[in-house]
Design an enzyme around this catalytic site. Sequence first.
Site, PDB file in Angstrom:
ATOM      1  N   CYS A 248       0.823  -1.204   0.000  1.00 39.45           N
ATOM      2  CA  CYS A 248       0.000   0.000   0.000  1.00 39.45           C
ATOM      3  C   CYS A 248       0.866   1.267   0.000  1.00 39.45           C
ATOM      4  O   CYS A 248       1.508   1.567  -0.984  1.00 39.45           O
ATOM      5  CB  CYS A 248      -0.989  -0.031   1.156  1.00 39.45           C
ATOM      6  SG  CYS A 248      -2.366   1.111   0.959  1.00 39.45           S
ATOM      7  N   HIS A 333      -3.873  -5.311  -0.093  1.00 38.06           N
ATOM      8  CA  HIS A 333      -3.528  -5.810   1.244  1.00 38.06           C
ATOM      9  C   HIS A 333      -3.542  -7.337   1.291  1.00 38.06           C
ATOM     10  O   HIS A 333      -4.591  -7.941   1.537  1.00 38.06           O
ATOM     11  CB  HIS A 333      -4.505  -5.249   2.280  1.00 38.06           C
ATOM     12  CG  HIS A 333      -4.321  -3.792   2.553  1.00 38.06           C
ATOM     13  ND1 HIS A 333      -3.519  -3.326   3.571  1.00 38.06           N
ATOM     14  CD2 HIS A 333      -4.803  -2.696   1.924  1.00 38.06           C
ATOM     15  CE1 HIS A 333      -3.524  -1.993   3.565  1.00 38.06           C
ATOM     16  NE2 HIS A 333      -4.295  -1.594   2.572  1.00 38.06           N
ATOM     17  N   GLU A 335      -2.449  -9.198   3.594  1.00 39.05           N
ATOM     18  CA  GLU A 335      -2.683  -9.717   4.948  1.00 39.05           C
ATOM     19  C   GLU A 335      -4.155  -9.997   5.195  1.00 39.05           C
ATOM     20  O   GLU A 335      -4.522 -10.631   6.191  1.00 39.05           O
ATOM     21  CB  GLU A 335      -2.131  -8.760   6.000  1.00 39.05           C
ATOM     22  CG  GLU A 335      -2.924  -7.489   6.205  1.00 39.05           C
ATOM     23  CD  GLU A 335      -2.631  -6.429   5.160  1.00 39.05           C
ATOM     24  OE1 GLU A 335      -3.233  -5.349   5.232  1.00 39.05           O
ATOM     25  OE2 GLU A 335      -1.799  -6.669   4.262  1.00 39.05           O
TER      26      GLU A 335
END
Length: 364
Positions: A248, A333, A335
């Site tokens: 990001c 993202h 994660e």
Amino acid sequence: MKRYLILEDGTVFEGTAFGSEEASVGEVVFNTSMTGYQEILSDPSYCGQIVTMTYPLIGNYGINSDDFESIEPAVKGMVVREAAEFPSNFRCNTTLDELFRIKGIPGIAEIDTRKLTRLIRSKGSIKGVLTAADEAVDVAKVVEKLQQTELPSDQVAKVSTSRPYPSPGRGKRVVLIDYGMKHGILRELNKRDCDVIVVPYNTTSQEILAWGPDGVMLSNGPGDPKDVEECVEVVRELLGEVPIFGICLGHQLFARACGAETFKLKFGHRGGNHPVKDLTTGRIEITSQNHGYAVDEETLQGTRLKVTHRAVNDGTNEGLCHLDYPAFTVQYHPESSPGPEDSNYLFDRFIDIMNATRKEQQYA
């Protein structure tokens, strides 16, 4: 209790208040996720923003002690169609309203979030204020003051850790630069037994390399990458010295460190279902995203950067790798909090790159 959401263009939404009674000013944005409101409100990348949730019912499974992405939420407010008063979930510890009261965050419900979202899509992200709805409020004066208000540009400094701290493991040592890190990133590194040292955003390259890292992670974070040019210089100094993985804001800082430019999107990418194409494999990943800026691919010429991922919806850049050094980044993202897990493999790729680099160093 009634509450106004007043926008800088003079638009006024009247709804029902929840959370804190404090007034709040911020950039009004929207997120299209159907779940994950707890991760969204605790994502440091939302620092300084009032988040509109397009899904009509928010708070229905409450708030639990496990799903926070940061200790202290940085969001300036939340706009919803309906805020559930009586959540139902076996993990629920408290309600959205109670959490917002404790943390001093105002919210507004019972407004037409579809109309607000269409307005943002038409005009772009816009400044707004959440305030009490009563006769004492002079809307014209509020709008005038709002138009003259400059939104803060020090969001990264506000959400980054103030001092280094470890998250021990027996595997690869990773220095994680915290520009506004989601705890999901730390969790994924810990799953792979990495020995992680989290450092402040303004840590020098010399300090980072002194830890003897096998790799450096550039975290997500809020705001315009142009506001933290000192971070760009650090990334530039680390390039070629150690493997790098950026996410990001970390992706944008990496691009700028290599000579590319970034620009502000009209209304950003915020949601849990954004399709991204991996240009190497042709595979489409469904990704979680939250960013208002993007890398300008037209400025990549001469940077030694290769485009690896691209957004299916609007064609903007979603991933880069360096042609000469072990370094790669993505705009979305991996994660996955909130969102799907299509992109978890990127953390494994980071481990593989660190292993390969160490072998090259051993036999050099």
